[in-house]
Design a protein around this motif. Structure first.
Motif, PDB file in Angstrom:
ATOM      1  N   GLU A 130     -46.668 -34.676  10.646  1.00 29.33           N
ATOM      2  CA  GLU A 130     -46.305 -33.376  11.211  1.00 29.33           C
ATOM      3  C   GLU A 130     -45.635 -32.494  10.164  1.00 29.33           C
ATOM      4  OE1 GLU A 130     -44.006 -34.685  14.548  1.00 29.33           O
ATOM      5  OE2 GLU A 130     -45.811 -35.097  15.758  1.00 29.33           O
ATOM      6  N   TYR A 131     -44.771 -33.070   9.345  1.00 34.09           N
ATOM      7  CA  TYR A 131     -44.122 -32.304   8.282  1.00 34.09           C
ATOM      8  C   TYR A 131     -45.163 -31.849   7.249  1.00 34.09           C
ATOM      9  CZ  TYR A 131     -41.057 -30.929   4.512  1.00 34.09           C
ATOM     10  OH  TYR A 131     -40.445 -30.208   3.517  1.00 34.09           O
ATOM     11  N   GLU A 144     -48.348 -31.466   7.697  1.00 33.75           N
ATOM     12  CA  GLU A 144     -49.293 -30.532   8.319  1.00 33.75           C
ATOM     13  C   GLU A 144     -48.755 -29.100   8.345  1.00 33.75           C
ATOM     14  OE1 GLU A 144     -52.457 -30.980  11.880  1.00 33.75           O
ATOM     15  OE2 GLU A 144     -50.364 -31.346  12.430  1.00 33.75           O
ATOM     16  N   ARG A 145     -47.439 -28.951   8.463  1.00 33.00           N
ATOM     17  CA  ARG A 145     -46.855 -27.599   8.494  1.00 33.00           C
ATOM     18  C   ARG A 145     -47.082 -26.848   7.179  1.00 33.00           C
ATOM     19  NH1 ARG A 145     -42.897 -30.260  11.593  1.00 33.00           N
ATOM     20  NH2 ARG A 145     -41.471 -30.552   9.844  1.00 33.00           N
ATOM     21  N   GLY A 146     -47.192 -27.546   6.057  1.00 33.20           N
ATOM     22  CA  GLY A 146     -47.419 -26.882   4.782  1.00 33.20           C
ATOM     23  C   GLY A 146     -48.771 -27.189   4.166  1.00 33.20           C
TER      24      GLY A 146
END
Length: 177
Positions: A131-132, A134-136
């Motif tokens: 998730e972390y 995927e955000r960037g």
């Protein structure tokens, strides 16, 4: 300025990464992981911008428009994809991701797992690292093959858990060369 809080956070992170690297037989990388965080260039801003729930580099960047600690860190630690960004040659022009040796992709995976556990605490799930990332993801400049391997490992962690992912790494990736 939170010297003790920052010291505990980076040391807890380093110990977790070391544990994961040792689990995979990457002893030297485990021992040397993130030593630059203890240098004055990184440690002092880390204490100044410490919050405990996210990287102080983000707070330094917000305050100053740049994180000198991060620029120092990424230039000395091969487990960050930013270390591997360079100018393309031949037909390919401009900045691009170079192929990252598998040993550093594996260390990057261990680093992301440890950071997710460190910053999420009791709210950690195996999906947190993905998730972390995927955000960037759309901004990450990564070589195609390096991206594929990192994403495969992060998705495997998310969907199948830590034990299966570590077993996969040991059995299927030639990361010790």
């Amino acid at each position: 300025m939170n010297i003790w809080g920052h010291f505990k956070t980076i040391t807890r992170h380093k110990i977790l990464v070391m544990k994961y690297c040792f689990r995979l037989g990457l002893y030297k990388q485990g021992l040397l992981h993130d030593l630059s965080k203890y240098s004055p260039t990184e440690f002092i801003p880390g204490c100044k911008y410490y919050q405990g729930n996210r990287s102080p580099n983000n707070a330094e960047r917000e305050a100053n428009g740049v994180s000198l600690a991060w620029l120092h860190h990424k230039g000395r630690n091969k487990h960050h994809y930013e270390y591997w960004i360079d100018y393309g040659t031949g037909v390919e022009k401009g900045m691009q991701g170079m192929k990252i040796p598998d040993r550093y992709i594996v260390e990057m995976f261990c680093d992301r797992l440890a950071a997710a556990k460190n910053y999420n605490g009791s709210n950690y799930t195996d999906a947190a690292s993905w998730e972390y990332y995927e955000r960037g993801r759309e901004y990450a400049i990564l070589h195609k093959e390096s991206r594929e391997l990192l994403e495969k490992l992060l998705l495997m962690l998310k969907e199948q858990g830590e034990e299966i992912t570590f077993a996969y790494i040991k059995e299927n990736i030639d990361y010790k060369k």
